[in-house]
Write a protein that holds these residues in place. Structure first.
Motif, mmCIF file in Angstrom:
data_model
loop_
_atom_site.group_PDB
_atom_site.id
_atom_site.type_symbol
_atom_site.label_atom_id
_atom_site.label_comp_id
_atom_site.label_asym_id
_atom_site.label_seq_id
_atom_site.Cartn_x
_atom_site.Cartn_y
_atom_site.Cartn_z
ATOM 1 N N ARG A 103 0.813 -1.111 0.329
ATOM 2 C CA ARG A 103 -0.165 -0.505 0.197
ATOM 3 C C ARG A 103 0.688 1.239 -0.130
ATOM 4 N NH1 ARG A 103 -1.196 2.220 5.484
ATOM 5 N NH2 ARG A 103 0.165 1.322 7.127
ATOM 6 N N SER A 104 0.510 1.805 0.052
ATOM 7 C CA SER A 104 1.124 3.284 -0.374
ATOM 8 C C SER A 104 0.015 4.043 0.645
ATOM 9 C CB SER A 104 1.084 4.056 -1.772
ATOM 10 O OG SER A 104 0.067 4.314 -2.401
ATOM 11 N N VAL A 105 1.371 5.422 1.005
ATOM 12 C CA VAL A 105 0.791 6.662 1.719
ATOM 13 C C VAL A 105 1.067 8.040 1.618
ATOM 14 C CG1 VAL A 105 0.644 7.475 4.217
ATOM 15 C CG2 VAL A 105 1.109 4.877 3.726
ATOM 16 N N ILE A 106 0.427 8.749 1.279
ATOM 17 C CA ILE A 106 0.845 10.074 0.820
ATOM 18 C C ILE A 106 1.420 11.064 1.905
ATOM 19 C CG2 ILE A 106 0.458 12.333 -0.193
ATOM 20 C CD1 ILE A 106 -2.464 10.783 -1.823
ATOM 21 N N LEU A 107 2.362 11.054 2.236
ATOM 22 C CA LEU A 107 3.581 12.646 2.616
ATOM 23 C C LEU A 107 3.147 13.297 2.320
ATOM 24 C CD1 LEU A 107 6.131 10.566 2.750
ATOM 25 C CD2 LEU A 107 4.458 9.996 4.715
ATOM 26 N N ASP A 108 2.867 14.366 1.533
ATOM 27 C CA ASP A 108 2.851 15.642 0.674
ATOM 28 C C ASP A 108 2.558 15.970 -0.563
ATOM 29 O OD1 ASP A 108 3.561 18.352 1.083
ATOM 30 O OD2 ASP A 108 4.947 18.583 1.056
ATOM 31 N N VAL A 109 1.733 17.231 -0.386
ATOM 32 C CA VAL A 109 1.311 17.809 -2.572
ATOM 33 C C VAL A 109 1.563 18.938 -2.247
ATOM 34 C CG1 VAL A 109 0.066 17.564 -4.039
ATOM 35 C CG2 VAL A 109 0.615 15.244 -2.343
ATOM 36 N N ALA A 110 2.558 19.746 -2.556
ATOM 37 C CA ALA A 110 2.817 21.281 -2.724
ATOM 38 C C ALA A 110 3.810 21.466 -3.664
ATOM 39 C CB ALA A 110 3.174 21.040 -1.423
ATOM 40 N N GLU A 111 4.343 21.990 -3.868
ATOM 41 C CA GLU A 111 4.839 23.568 -4.873
ATOM 42 C C GLU A 111 6.339 23.526 -4.218
ATOM 43 O OE1 GLU A 111 3.660 26.946 -6.813
ATOM 44 O OE2 GLU A 111 1.485 25.359 -7.848
ATOM 45 N N SER A 112 7.194 22.453 -4.976
ATOM 46 C CA SER A 112 8.467 23.528 -3.931
ATOM 47 C C SER A 112 9.653 22.954 -5.048
ATOM 48 C CB SER A 112 8.807 21.267 -3.571
ATOM 49 O OG SER A 112 9.825 21.604 -2.648
ATOM 50 N N ARG A 113 11.143 24.003 -4.297
ATOM 51 C CA ARG A 113 12.289 23.299 -4.855
ATOM 52 C C ARG A 113 12.903 22.612 -5.083
ATOM 53 N NH1 ARG A 113 17.441 24.980 -3.815
ATOM 54 N NH2 ARG A 113 18.880 25.859 -5.023
ATOM 55 N N PRO A 114 13.092 21.326 -6.050
ATOM 56 C CA PRO A 114 13.792 20.899 -6.079
ATOM 57 C C PRO A 114 14.980 20.136 -6.220
ATOM 58 C CG PRO A 114 12.564 20.171 -7.745
ATOM 59 C CD PRO A 114 12.249 21.845 -7.342
ATOM 60 N N PRO A 115 15.856 18.972 -5.867
ATOM 61 C CA PRO A 115 16.846 18.899 -5.518
ATOM 62 C C PRO A 115 17.547 19.700 -6.827
ATOM 63 C CG PRO A 115 15.980 17.207 -4.966
ATOM 64 C CD PRO A 115 15.054 18.049 -4.929
ATOM 65 N N ALA A 116 19.369 19.666 -6.630
ATOM 66 C CA ALA A 116 19.347 19.984 -8.277
ATOM 67 C C ALA A 116 19.890 19.162 -9.795
ATOM 68 C CB ALA A 116 21.136 20.295 -8.010
ATOM 69 N N ASP A 117 19.787 18.318 -8.706
ATOM 70 C CA ASP A 117 19.861 16.416 -10.029
ATOM 71 C C ASP A 117 19.039 16.517 -10.269
ATOM 72 O OD1 ASP A 117 18.648 16.027 -7.511
ATOM 73 O OD2 ASP A 117 19.800 13.688 -8.361
ATOM 74 N N VAL A 118 17.504 17.114 -9.474
ATOM 75 C CA VAL A 118 16.382 16.955 -10.420
ATOM 76 C C VAL A 118 15.558 18.278 -11.039
ATOM 77 C CG1 VAL A 118 13.244 17.333 -9.785
ATOM 78 C CG2 VAL A 118 15.528 15.919 -8.107
ATOM 79 N N ARG A 119 16.315 19.428 -10.871
ATOM 80 C CA ARG A 119 16.068 20.787 -11.646
ATOM 81 C C ARG A 119 16.716 20.913 -12.826
ATOM 82 N NH1 ARG A 119 18.190 22.889 -6.332
ATOM 83 N NH2 ARG A 119 19.364 23.827 -7.554
ATOM 84 N N ALA A 120 18.131 20.232 -12.592
ATOM 85 C CA ALA A 120 18.740 20.182 -13.752
ATOM 86 C C ALA A 120 17.768 18.925 -15.550
ATOM 87 C CB ALA A 120 20.614 19.315 -13.429
ATOM 88 N N ALA A 121 17.879 17.903 -14.637
ATOM 89 C CA ALA A 121 16.535 17.000 -15.552
ATOM 90 C C ALA A 121 15.281 17.157 -16.111
ATOM 91 C CB ALA A 121 16.267 15.490 -14.706
ATOM 92 N N LEU A 122 14.239 18.486 -15.318
ATOM 93 C CA LEU A 122 13.066 19.289 -15.820
ATOM 94 C C LEU A 122 13.418 20.389 -16.348
ATOM 95 C CD1 LEU A 122 10.978 18.199 -12.987
ATOM 96 C CD2 LEU A 122 11.493 17.221 -14.135
ATOM 97 N N GLY A 123 14.646 20.766 -16.405
ATOM 98 C CA GLY A 123 14.989 22.479 -17.288
ATOM 99 C C GLY A 123 15.580 23.392 -16.164
ATOM 100 N N LEU A 124 14.517 22.910 -15.254
ATOM 101 C CA LEU A 124 14.318 23.881 -14.277
ATOM 102 C C LEU A 124 15.391 25.264 -14.065
ATOM 103 C CD1 LEU A 124 12.037 22.220 -11.833
ATOM 104 C CD2 LEU A 124 11.353 23.648 -13.841
ATOM 105 N N SER A 125 15.346 26.372 -13.772
ATOM 106 C CA SER A 125 17.004 27.184 -13.084
ATOM 107 C C SER A 125 16.894 26.858 -11.835
ATOM 108 C CB SER A 125 16.156 29.203 -12.586
ATOM 109 O OG SER A 125 14.687 28.548 -12.482
ATOM 110 N N ALA A 126 17.593 27.530 -11.425
ATOM 111 C CA ALA A 126 18.404 27.116 -9.371
ATOM 112 C C ALA A 126 17.163 27.522 -8.456
ATOM 113 C CB ALA A 126 19.283 28.560 -9.666
ATOM 114 N N ASP A 127 16.587 28.882 -9.230
ATOM 115 C CA ASP A 127 15.634 28.900 -8.269
ATOM 116 C C ASP A 127 13.914 28.225 -8.620
ATOM 117 O OD1 ASP A 127 15.249 30.512 -9.810
ATOM 118 O OD2 ASP A 127 14.498 31.868 -8.899
ATOM 119 N N GLY A 128 14.041 27.348 -9.755
ATOM 120 C CA GLY A 128 12.232 26.723 -10.115
ATOM 121 C C GLY A 128 12.026 25.695 -8.714
ATOM 122 N N MET A 129 10.729 25.571 -8.891
ATOM 123 C CA MET A 129 10.036 25.870 -8.649
ATOM 124 C C MET A 129 8.283 24.480 -9.424
ATOM 125 S SD MET A 129 9.865 26.699 -5.145
ATOM 126 C CE MET A 129 8.200 26.574 -4.309
ATOM 127 N N ALA A 130 9.005 23.032 -8.568
ATOM 128 C CA ALA A 130 7.741 22.005 -9.440
ATOM 129 C C ALA A 130 6.654 21.780 -8.565
ATOM 130 C CB ALA A 130 9.381 20.825 -9.684
#
Length: 261
Positions: free
Chosen positions: A118-145
């Motif tokens: 089973r799965s338990v949801i911990l959080d759903v929110a707009e957040s600043r991802p880690p650097a490697d995730v930002r790079a993967a999504l093509g986000l800027s240093a202060d980009g949100m997802a």
């Protein structure tokens, strides 16, 4: 012909305590299947002889394995390998969107092995991802997802900590922003929104767990965790999802299947 083994450098010797080295050898036997689920570990007498160790040192090693939930046993009784402890994960099995009426592929894969997941949801929110995730999504240093994080459990024990990030241009105004499960999983919803998953790329590394990972996965030692960064692309190689998945390294192995080139 005699082969000469290079002499180890003075600083390359195993600096772990004896009980940690004993636990490491037994742990390797469990993970390789040499010590199968339900099977007995060598007796204390056998272990003291094999490792030239005291009874107290062997017991300390066995306690480490008990704390890691790899073995079970009590004083005066044989110590055995826990059933269903070391699991093989097939990432490709959970990539495709679930068919209509089917459960999420990850949950279905666990059920295939006779376990309850089973799965338990911990959080759903707009957040600043880690650097490697930002790079993967093509986000800027202060980009949100959009972050959707959850804890996956097997037989009510934490199995994997998952943090999925989605571009806000895709996620805003969709059920992804709701703090509830998505029927069939996000691959189904992304396909319905016009972003069918076409390619997934996994980057797997072994790391020492962070404080958050240590607590969420109920770890008992600083053994490495397996961290997978999965980036999902749609048409025109556009990234639509980047997920960080963390699981206990001593409990799981990852299996990939591909034809020879």
């Amino acid at each position: 012909m005699t082969t000469t083994v290079p002499k180890a450098a003075p600083d390359s010797f195993d600096r772990r305590s004896l009980h940690e080295r004993i636990a490491a050898d037994l742990r390797d036997g469990i993970m390789s299947g040499e010590l199968p689920p339900g099977g007995r570990l060598p007796s204390t007498a056998q272990l003291t002889s094999r490792f030239d160790a005291s009874n107290a040192t062997v017991q300390k090693a066995l306690q480490l394995l008990k704390d890691e939930h790899l073995v079970v046993g009590r004083a005066g009784a044989a110590v055995t390998v826990r059933e269903h402890r070391q699991r093989t994960v097939r990432p490709a099995a959970s990539l495709a969107p679930a068919a209509t009426g089917e459960t999420h592929r990850w949950l279905g894969e666990a059920a295939r092995h006779g376990t309850h997941a089973r799965s338990v949801i911990l959080d759903v929110a707009e957040s600043r991802p880690p650097a490697d995730v930002r790079a993967a999504l093509g986000l800027s240093a202060d980009g949100m997802a959009l972050l959707r994080s959850q804890l996956l459990l097997i037989d009510d024990e934490p199995a994997e900590l998952v943090a999925s990030y989605y571009p806000l241009s895709i996620a805003r105004g969709t059920p992804m922003t709701d703090r509830r499960k998505i029927k069939g999983g996000t691959p189904v919803l992304l396909a319905e929104l016009g972003y069918p998953p076409r390619l997934s790329v996994d980057r797997v590394s072994a790391r020492i767990p962070t404080h958050e990972q240590y607590e969420a996965l109920r770890l008992t030692s600083s053994l490495p965790v397996l961290r997978t960064l999965r980036v999902v692309y749609t048409d025109l190689e556009r990234p639509i999802e980047a997920t960080v998945m963390v699981k206990a390294g001593h409990l799981y192995e990852v299996q990939y299947e591909f034809p020879p080139e």
